[in-house]
Design an enzyme around this catalytic site. Structure first.
Site, short mmCIF file in Angstrom:
data_model
loop_
_atom_site.label_atom_id
_atom_site.label_comp_id
_atom_site.label_asym_id
_atom_site.label_seq_id
_atom_site.Cartn_x
_atom_site.Cartn_y
_atom_site.Cartn_z
N SER A 112 0.81 -1.21 0.11
CA SER A 112 0.02 0.07 0.00
C SER A 112 0.96 1.38 0.05
CB SER A 112 -0.96 -0.01 1.26
OG SER A 112 -1.76 0.71 1.03
N HIS A 157 -8.10 -5.04 -0.37
CA HIS A 157 -6.86 -4.53 -0.33
C HIS A 157 -6.11 -4.96 0.91
CE1 HIS A 157 -3.72 -1.68 -0.57
NE2 HIS A 157 -3.93 -0.99 0.65
N ASP A 206 -8.86 -6.24 -4.77
CA ASP A 206 -8.43 -4.86 -4.40
C ASP A 206 -8.87 -3.94 -5.30
OD1 ASP A 206 -7.54 -2.80 -3.32
OD2 ASP A 206 -5.07 -3.71 -3.29
#
EC number: 2.3.1.46
Length: 386
Positions: free
Chosen positions: A157, A355, A322
């Site tokens: 991320s 995610h 995601d």
């Protein structure tokens, strides 16, 4: 917490603090005159000092990536599933460094720290951070630890953005790059989600323009809403449906606005927990750093040109469900690396977890990630044999 630690745990760990008196010039034009970085290490640095792996954390992450701070700690570090003896990032082979970035709220200098010029908390006066600022401070920590070159820099991320920045700002100091569930720049939709979260915080009556500590308050309601919005984007529709469906907390509808569905209860619980554990000014800083990251901007939008300085193999991984940082964004990075002539491996992992999948154990994820890290370990061994 069990009476004994798991055999594949790094065990009990103690956070360390490094103080820096050398001023740090920031992208916003301001300078931090001095600062502290809190970090943890796992494993041992070898004689050649070439087996170090840097872990870069995501938006709400911190230095405690693995192991336990005490035998009473209920949960291990946030990436314990992947760091430890025999795990993906094998601490029998690697010396792992994990830190809390500048602007954080877990001991590193940030909005909750005292501004030496005023004697009061930095609060909203703390300078806005960029990914580049973080990487520059991380390089100084590496200097302090005697690490000239990382065997790998790894992050998911927002952490993946830091990995990209490392490959561009310090190409001679990174031997391998692992970018997980990340993007070379945020989409307009992602920036919009971040702005909604920021406005939830800033419009809380207890925010007081960021000086809430001096008023003896905390913008809990705003931070709770921000986390609820964020948490929705971290999960997939499938994972939410599988976990909650349309289940009610009781057997009948109440025809009101209190919590009725299990998913409502879950989001409120997550928001409540976060609102007492994280700093609101830090949340604002972290989301802005996400928004600002765009290495291609200085090259007319040409990402391949921006990646020209990179000089190491990349592993890029994404997750099928995601939608916050969709696989398309990872493929955009991979395509640009290919155009720039850089060695890159790519895997899209089938996962129902959205995610958040980058934080969780998964057989294929660990096989791909682990295979790459075993190659990194073999390269270190070969280098030592020469």
């Amino acid at each position: 917490m069990p009476d004994t630690l798991p055999a594949d745990s790094v065990g009990l760990v103690t956070p360390q603090q490094a103080h820096f008196d050398e001023p740090l010039a920031l992208a916003c034009g301001k300078t931090l005159p001095a600062y502290d970085l809190v970090y943890e290490t796992y494993g041992k640095l070898n004689v050649e000092r070439n087996n170090a792996v840097l872990i870069c954390h995501a938006l709400s992450g911190h230095h405690h990536a693995a192991g336990y701070h005490s035998m009473d700690e209920r949960k291990p570090g946030w990436w314990d599933a992947h760091i430890g003896p025999g795990k993906t990032i094998d601490t029998n082979r690697f010396f792992v460094v994990s830190l809390n970035n500048l602007g954080g709220c877990h001991g590193t200098t940030g909005p909750c720290s005292i501004n030496p010029d005023t004697g009061r908390q930095w609060g909203p006066d703390f300078p806005v951070m960029t990914v580049g600022d973080w990487v520059n401070s991380q390089a100084r920590l590496a200097d302090r630890l005697g690490i000239q070159r990382f065997a790998a820099v790894v992050g998911g991320s927002l952490g993946g953005m830091q990995v990209m920045q490392w490959s561009l700002a310090y190409p001679e100091r990174i031997a391998n790059a692992v970018v997980i569930a990340a993007t070379p720049r945020l989409s307009a939709q992602n920036i919009a989600f971040n702005e909604v979260a920021r406005q939830a915080i800033r419009s809380d009556p207890d925010f007081h323009g960021g000086w809430y500590a001096e008023h003896g308050t905390m913008p809990k309601r705003g931070l709770k809403l921000a986390r609820m919005v964020g948490h929705i984007t971290y999960l997939s529709e499938h994972s939410m449906g599988a976990k909650f469906g349309r289940d009610l907390r009781s057997d009948e509808l109440n025809f009101g606005y209190d919590v009725e569905f299990q998913v409502e209860s879950y989001l409120r619980y997550q928001g409540d927990m976060f609102s007492t554990a994280f700093d609101a000014n830090t949340y604002l800083l972290m989301t802005k750093a996400l928004d600002y990251f765009d290495p291609a901007a200085a090259h007319g939008g040409d990402l391949a040109a921006a990646l020209a300085p990179a000089n190491c193999p990349f592993l890029v991984m994404s997750f099928s469900t995601d939608w916050r940082f969709a696989p398309e964004r990872s493929r955009e990075l991979v395509d640009a690396l290919v155009r720039a002539g850089k060695p890159v491996s790519y895997a899209e992992i089938e996962s129902p977890h959205g995610h958040d999948a980058f934080l969780l154990p998964d057989v294929r994820y660990q096989a791909v990630f682990g295979g790459f890290m075993k190659r990194v370990a073999r390269d270190i061994t070969r280098a030592g044999d020469k």
